[in-house]
Design a protein around this motif. Structure first.
Motif, short mmCIF file in Angstrom:
data_model
loop_
_atom_site.label_atom_id
_atom_site.label_comp_id
_atom_site.label_asym_id
_atom_site.label_seq_id
_atom_site.Cartn_x
_atom_site.Cartn_y
_atom_site.Cartn_z
N ALA A 1 0.83 -1.21 0.00
CA ALA A 1 0.00 0.00 0.00
C ALA A 1 0.86 1.26 0.00
O ALA A 1 0.51 2.27 -0.61
CB ALA A 1 -0.93 -0.01 1.21
N SER A 2 2.02 1.20 0.65
CA SER A 2 2.92 2.35 0.68
C SER A 2 3.45 2.67 -0.71
O SER A 2 3.62 3.84 -1.07
CB SER A 2 4.09 2.08 1.64
N LEU A 3 3.73 1.62 -1.50
CA LEU A 3 4.19 1.84 -2.88
C LEU A 3 3.15 2.62 -3.67
O LEU A 3 3.47 3.54 -4.42
CB LEU A 3 4.47 0.51 -3.57
N ARG A 4 1.87 2.25 -3.48
CA ARG A 4 0.81 2.95 -4.20
C ARG A 4 0.67 4.39 -3.69
O ARG A 4 0.46 5.32 -4.47
CB ARG A 4 -0.51 2.19 -4.05
N LEU A 5 0.80 4.57 -2.37
CA LEU A 5 0.71 5.91 -1.80
C LEU A 5 1.82 6.81 -2.35
O LEU A 5 1.56 7.93 -2.81
CB LEU A 5 0.80 5.82 -0.27
N LEU A 6 3.06 6.34 -2.31
CA LEU A 6 4.19 7.16 -2.75
C LEU A 6 4.13 7.42 -4.25
O LEU A 6 4.51 8.50 -4.72
CB LEU A 6 5.50 6.47 -2.36
N SER A 7 3.65 6.42 -5.01
CA SER A 7 3.48 6.61 -6.45
C SER A 7 2.44 7.70 -6.73
O SER A 7 2.62 8.53 -7.62
CB SER A 7 3.07 5.30 -7.12
N SER A 8 1.36 7.71 -5.95
CA SER A 8 0.32 8.73 -6.12
C SER A 8 0.86 10.13 -5.80
O SER A 8 0.54 11.10 -6.49
CB SER A 8 -0.88 8.42 -5.23
N ILE A 9 1.68 10.22 -4.77
CA ILE A 9 2.28 11.50 -4.41
C ILE A 9 3.19 12.00 -5.52
O ILE A 9 3.18 13.18 -5.89
CB ILE A 9 3.05 11.38 -3.08
#
Length: 314
Positions: free
Chosen positions: A85-93
């Protein structure tokens, strides 16, 4: 399930602060480095500081994210979900930052690129030239290169860890877009201490080659490459080209290598190609991006720089 878990914890936190994002970045680096000690060079802080950051993150999430101790570093089940989930969060940022940068002339942001090992020695390396031009366009751009096997590069682009990669154009995936970059020849080689080395090519028969011990690569090959390898007596395997060269240099095996990669040894007469006109195949390389990707100014500039350099054959 993973994103729901983070949402649940985010509700508990009310909001995710800059400090939380910093802790998540530390967690991501620790996971990808394989442990606290291994992450020290990448993070530029001490192991004890990393341990404090991880303890703070676990306290903020109220979750046990990893096991650490004499048995080594390992993610818990919740840790794996939070990492994904962190990968998706950082990618969105990063996507948000890229879109905001679209309002400014100077390029900013990250370019995460995956490259198959052993390409840096390729003559006329267009990737190197394009990266230099990209840096000139935006001094604030951060270029992050990850040396990975082709399959991992493709997975990284799909899950958002990478924006672009350079891979052999083999077994192309439908979710990705492949653009031809260049190609080169692979030849069949033997070492100076192999019985075939001193013999002239016109005295070496296909039957003799078929009887020699040979190296089978444990990675995807083109149809032409598979045909060439089927004709050999492959009694050893290697997961990359460095391993193939290692086995050939023992003098006990023959095997195929890209021409540019073998040059370091052919110049010193440690290797030679066997009947190169008959025993060769082409390796095609391509840039790979996600099909239907969102606009990313840094990536688009990088791809344009590659395109402007033309289609070079090696």
């Amino acid at each position: 399930m993973g994103i729901d878990l983070v949402h649940k914890q985010a509700d508990r936190l009310s909001q995710i602060s800059d400090f939380d994002l910093r802790l998540i970045q530390v967690f991501k680096t620790v996971v990808e480095s394989g442990g606290f000690t291994a992450a020290v060079p990448a993070l530029g802080v001490s192991r004890s500081a990393i341990s404090i950051h991880m303890a703070n993150l676990e306290a903020r999430f109220d979750l046990k994210l990893c096991q650490r101790g004499r048995s080594g570093f390992a993610l818990t089940e919740e840790g794996r979900e939070v990492y994904d989930a962190s990968l998706r969060l950082l990618s969105s940022i990063e996507t948000f930052r890229t879109e905001v940068n679209g309002f400014h002339r100077e390029l900013h942001g990250d370019l995460n690129i995956g490259i198959t090992d052993n390409l840096v020695s390729l003559p006329h390396m267009r990737i190197t030239q394009a990266l230099a031009a990209l840096k000139n366009h935006g001094p604030g751009i951060r270029i992050n290169i990850h040396m990975m096997p082709p399959s991992e590069i493709e997975r990284g682009i799909i899950d958002g860890r990478l924006q672009v990669g350079v891979v052999p154009a083999v077994n192309n995936m439908g979710a990705l877009e492949y653009t031809p970059l260049y190609d080169e020849a692979a030849y069949l080689y033997c070492a100076a201490n192999h019985p075939l080395f001193p013999r002239s090519d016109d005295t070496i028969t296909d039957d003799e080659l078929a009887a020699c011990d040979a190296v089978r690569p444990v990675f995807a090959l083109s149809p032409a490459g598979r045909r060439r390898h089927r004709a050999l007596n492959e009694t050893a395997t290697a997961t990359d080209r460095e391993g193939i060269a290692f086995l050939i240099l023992t003098g006990s095996y023959i095997g195929y290598l890209p021409e540019h990669f073998a040059k370091r040894w052919t110049r010193e007469t440690q290797l030679r190609a066997i009947r190169p006109e008959d025993h060769n195949y082409r390796i095609e390389y391509a840039t790979v991006t996600r099909r239907g990707r969102l606009p990313h100014r840094v990536l688009e500039r990088f791809l344009a720089e590659i395109e402007s350099r033309g289609n070079l054959e090696v």
